[in-house]
Design an enzyme around this catalytic site. Sequence first.
Site, PDB file in Angstrom:
ATOM      1  CG  HIS A  10      -0.179   0.041   2.529  1.00 23.65           C
ATOM      2  ND1 HIS A  10       0.384   1.189   3.049  1.00 23.65           N
ATOM      3  CD2 HIS A  10       0.107  -0.939   3.419  1.00 23.65           C
ATOM      4  CE1 HIS A  10       0.966   0.922   4.197  1.00 23.65           C
ATOM      5  NE2 HIS A  10       0.819  -0.373   4.446  1.00 23.65           N
ATOM      6  CD  GLU A  83       2.069  -5.580   8.027  1.00 19.37           C
ATOM      7  OE1 GLU A  83       2.224  -6.805   7.795  1.00 19.37           O
ATOM      8  OE2 GLU A  83       2.813  -4.708   7.551  1.00 19.37           O
TER       9      GLU A  83
END
Length: 207
Positions: A10, A83
């Site tokens: 990202h 994550e």
Amino acid sequence: MSKRIVCLRHGQTLWNVEHRFQGHSDIPLDETGVAQAARAASLLASLRPTAIVSSDLQRANDTALALGRIVGLEVSVDKDFRERGGGQWEGLTRDEIAARWPEEYVAWEAPDGEPVGEVARRVAVAMRRWADRLDHDGLLVVTSHGAALRLGICEMLGLPEELWPALGGLGNCSWSVLQEGRKGWRLLEHNAGTLPEPVNSDDRPEA
């Protein structure tokens, strides 16, 4: 051609800049991150992806949506691409973590966080699950997070855990490319796209 997976990290967030552990915290892209996502999308569109899947956290999903808009693909969401969970470390800077948990900081293992082995397995299982849906020459873009992608890639390559630190981290909106071969998956490209920008990640501090 054979199946390929583009592992896209990202764009930048404020917590990246401040070196705060994000983990499962749902932090948005900052202005720079939005621009990074647009740039990465314009480059990756030339690869003509056939499927896009993203972590359910908005920093990854918004990065994926930037690509989806250009290539005309819907973005699927899979929480297995989240994550690595950081427990009590989430929201803290690396200096704060080092001061409170000096031994755990050296090992980069939050006492109540997610073990690296579990992260590697859940991400790799998800990558294989989505890759199984591709045509023989399909290209899947997985938009996820620094530590999650690095660990998942190591598992996809069949590397023993003691060698995982040999693979460096991913910068914001950088990507790695995996290709399926006769003997499994291989790494074609790693941390491409935004060099020489620094790597700011929830991954190990040296990354």
